[in-house]
Design a protein around this motif. Structure first.
Motif, PDB file in Angstrom:
ATOM      1  N   UNK A   1       0.835  -1.203   0.000  1.00 13.39           N
ATOM      2  CA  UNK A   1       0.000   0.000   0.000  1.00 13.39           C
ATOM      3  C   UNK A   1       0.866   1.247   0.000  1.00 13.39           C
ATOM      4  N   UNK A   2       0.621   2.142  -0.953  1.00 16.11           N
ATOM      5  CA  UNK A   2       1.427   3.355  -1.028  1.00 16.11           C
ATOM      6  C   UNK A   2       0.759   4.521  -0.350  1.00 16.11           C
ATOM      7  N   UNK A   3      -0.533   4.386   0.012  1.00 18.48           N
ATOM      8  CA  UNK A   3      -1.224   5.439   0.736  1.00 18.48           C
ATOM      9  C   UNK A   3      -1.330   5.041   2.190  1.00 18.48           C
ATOM     10  N   UNK A   4      -0.736   5.785   3.094  1.00 18.32           N
ATOM     11  CA  UNK A   4      -0.722   5.366   4.488  1.00 18.32           C
ATOM     12  C   UNK A   4      -2.121   5.104   5.006  1.00 18.32           C
ATOM     13  N   UNK A   5      -2.298   3.998   5.799  1.00 18.92           N
ATOM     14  CA  UNK A   5      -3.621   3.668   6.293  1.00 18.92           C
ATOM     15  C   UNK A   5      -4.274   4.786   7.078  1.00 18.92           C
ATOM     16  N   UNK A   6      -3.518   5.620   7.758  1.00 19.86           N
ATOM     17  CA  UNK A   6      -4.107   6.679   8.561  1.00 19.86           C
ATOM     18  C   UNK A   6      -4.805   7.749   7.749  1.00 19.86           C
ATOM     19  N   UNK A   7      -4.640   7.717   6.430  1.00 23.83           N
ATOM     20  CA  UNK A   7      -5.267   8.729   5.593  1.00 23.83           C
ATOM     21  C   UNK A   7      -6.690   8.348   5.208  1.00 23.83           C
ATOM     22  N   UNK A   8      -7.108   7.131   5.566  1.00 23.30           N
ATOM     23  CA  UNK A   8      -8.446   6.682   5.272  1.00 23.30           C
ATOM     24  C   UNK A   8      -9.136   6.315   6.579  1.00 23.30           C
ATOM     25  N   UNK A   9     -10.357   5.755   6.493  1.00 27.14           N
ATOM     26  CA  UNK A   9     -11.074   5.373   7.694  1.00 27.14           C
ATOM     27  C   UNK A   9     -11.576   3.943   7.574  1.00 27.14           C
ATOM     28  N   UNK A  10     -11.502   3.192   8.639  1.00 27.25           N
ATOM     29  CA  UNK A  10     -12.088   1.872   8.710  1.00 27.25           C
ATOM     30  C   UNK A  10     -12.161   1.473  10.170  1.00 27.25           C
ATOM     31  N   UNK A  11     -12.219   0.171  10.465  1.00 16.30           N
ATOM     32  CA  UNK A  11     -12.560  -0.232  11.811  1.00 16.30           C
ATOM     33  C   UNK A  11     -11.580  -1.224  12.411  1.00 16.30           C
ATOM     34  N   UNK A  12     -11.638  -1.357  13.732  1.00 22.34           N
ATOM     35  CA  UNK A  12     -11.106  -2.555  14.350  1.00 22.34           C
ATOM     36  C   UNK A  12     -11.997  -3.693  13.869  1.00 22.34           C
ATOM     37  N   UNK A  13     -11.397  -4.712  13.280  1.00 23.44           N
ATOM     38  CA  UNK A  13     -12.157  -5.816  12.698  1.00 23.44           C
ATOM     39  C   UNK A  13     -12.309  -6.939  13.723  1.00 23.44           C
ATOM     40  N   UNK A  14     -13.521  -7.441  13.881  1.00 23.24           N
ATOM     41  CA  UNK A  14     -13.756  -8.598  14.740  1.00 23.24           C
ATOM     42  C   UNK A  14     -13.494  -8.338  16.211  1.00 23.24           C
ATOM     43  N   UNK A  15     -13.606  -7.075  16.623  1.00 21.86           N
ATOM     44  CA  UNK A  15     -13.349  -6.738  18.014  1.00 21.86           C
ATOM     45  C   UNK A  15     -14.609  -6.398  18.776  1.00 21.86           C
ATOM     46  N   UNK A  16     -14.437  -5.790  19.928  1.00 22.49           N
ATOM     47  CA  UNK A  16     -15.564  -5.379  20.744  1.00 22.49           C
ATOM     48  C   UNK A  16     -15.202  -4.116  21.514  1.00 22.49           C
ATOM     49  N   UNK A  17     -16.217  -3.433  21.995  1.00 24.34           N
ATOM     50  CA  UNK A  17     -16.015  -2.218  22.773  1.00 24.34           C
ATOM     51  C   UNK A  17     -15.435  -2.576  24.134  1.00 24.34           C
ATOM     52  N   UNK A  18     -14.431  -1.822  24.576  1.00 24.22           N
ATOM     53  CA  UNK A  18     -13.822  -2.072  25.880  1.00 24.22           C
ATOM     54  C   UNK A  18     -14.612  -1.338  26.962  1.00 24.22           C
ATOM     55  N   UNK A  19     -14.368  -1.691  28.199  1.00 23.27           N
ATOM     56  CA  UNK A  19     -14.961  -0.958  29.303  1.00 23.27           C
ATOM     57  C   UNK A  19     -14.427   0.469  29.288  1.00 23.27           C
ATOM     58  N   UNK A  20     -15.285   1.475  29.482  1.00 29.03           N
ATOM     59  CA  UNK A  20     -14.813   2.857  29.449  1.00 29.03           C
ATOM     60  C   UNK A  20     -13.613   3.094  30.364  1.00 29.03           C
ATOM     61  N   UNK A  21     -12.593   3.734  29.781  1.00 32.19           N
ATOM     62  CA  UNK A  21     -11.386   4.164  30.484  1.00 32.19           C
ATOM     63  C   UNK A  21     -10.554   3.001  31.023  1.00 32.19           C
ATOM     64  N   UNK A  22     -10.771   1.792  30.487  1.00 31.96           N
ATOM     65  CA  UNK A  22      -9.976   0.637  30.903  1.00 31.96           C
ATOM     66  C   UNK A  22      -8.639   0.572  30.186  1.00 31.96           C
TER      67      UNK A  22
END
Length: 277
Positions: free
Chosen positions: A22-43
């Motif tokens: 990939x020649x375009x840095x990933x931070x220049x686009x948007x996507x997701x954590x794949x196959x994850x879940x929301x953590x406990x707030x402030x954990x």
């Protein structure tokens, strides 16, 4: 999930992925954590969000009260003076009393960072103030000097605030996925031998897609209680085992990090790629 939207964008990304890294840095686009879940707030009190124009752009982690580690590619074609670092956050789209917001006093990119190969994709952000440490804002340890990267098969965690769909829907809060370290030689065969020894790879370890994607760039891969990886780049399809996730191997840069932090104030004559106020 594809890191990009629209038919033209998909076509271009498909062609690029078939030909090269990939020649375009990933931070220049948007996507997701794949196959994850929301953590406990402030954990995960060490997590940092780097934003531009009020929009989350990349991740990072706090390792000293006024220093954050992030990915160098997050600052390509970006003016650091317009960036903010947000600490103590869970949901980036609601008001939270635990937040601490800082401007960026200096960005120190690794002097051998190579945008085209993603080698040495690491930078240090010096905040314009000192974070107040407590339950909501804390530090993440670096690997010890001379530490080896985690062995293949080690279970680790990667977190971030990337969008949860191709339509850039925001996540409900900080997301995290469990991944396993992949042998670098095995990973390198998937990337046509273009990885450097100072990189680290992960995969789901099973038949499910799990890992990071674009707006998670700069966030830490935590193995045990230390940051062993820094989100750098992935393939066209996030979490795809055919193109395993690639991180900057933090242990390879510990000596450089402490040299910068404990040395003289950054300057353009110090042999480092620096912007400072």
């Amino acid at each position: 999930m594809v890191p990009g939207t629209g038919a033209w964008g998909l076509l271009l990304l498909t062609v690029a992925a078939a030909l090269m890294l990939p020649t375009r840095p990933p931070g220049s686009q948007r996507a997701q954590i794949i196959g994850g879940q929301e953590v406990l707030p402030l954990s995960r009190p060490y997590m940092a969000s780097v934003s531009f124009e009020g929009q989350h752009h990349c991740g990072g982690f706090l390792f000293r009260a006024h220093w954050v580690v992030s990915a160098a590619h997050c600052f390509r074609n970006r003016d650091p003076r317009t960036g903010l670092v947000v600490l103590g956050a869970h949901s980036l789209h609601t008001s939270e009393p635990t937040r601490q917001v800082f401007s960026i006093a200096a960005v120190v990119k690794h002097p051998e960072y190579q945008p085209t190969t993603h080698a040495n994709d690491i930078c240090l952000l010096r905040l314009n103030g000192s974070a107040v440490l407590g339950p909501a804002v804390g530090l993440l340890q670096l690997p010890g000097r001379g530490a080896q990267p985690p062995a293949a098969g080690t279970l680790c965690h990667v977190a971030g605030w990337g969008s949860i769909s191709d339509f850039e829907d925001p996540p409900p809060g900080l997301m995290e996925a469990k991944v396993r370290v992949l042998d670098l030689d095995v990973c390198n065969s998937s990337w046509q031998g273009q990885l450097s020894p100072a990189m680290l790879c992960t995969h789901s370890g099973d038949r499910w897609r799990r890992g990071f994607c674009s707006a998670d760039s700069g966030g830490p891969l935590v193995c045990g209680s230390r940051a062993h990886g820094l989100v750098s780049f992935s393939g066209l399809w996030c979490g795809d085992p055919k193109t395993p996730d690639v991180y900057t191997q933090v242990s390879a840069f510990v000596a450089w990090i402490w040299k910068v932090v404990r040395g003289s104030p950054p300057s353009r004559t110090a042999g480092l790629l620096v912007w400072a106020t």
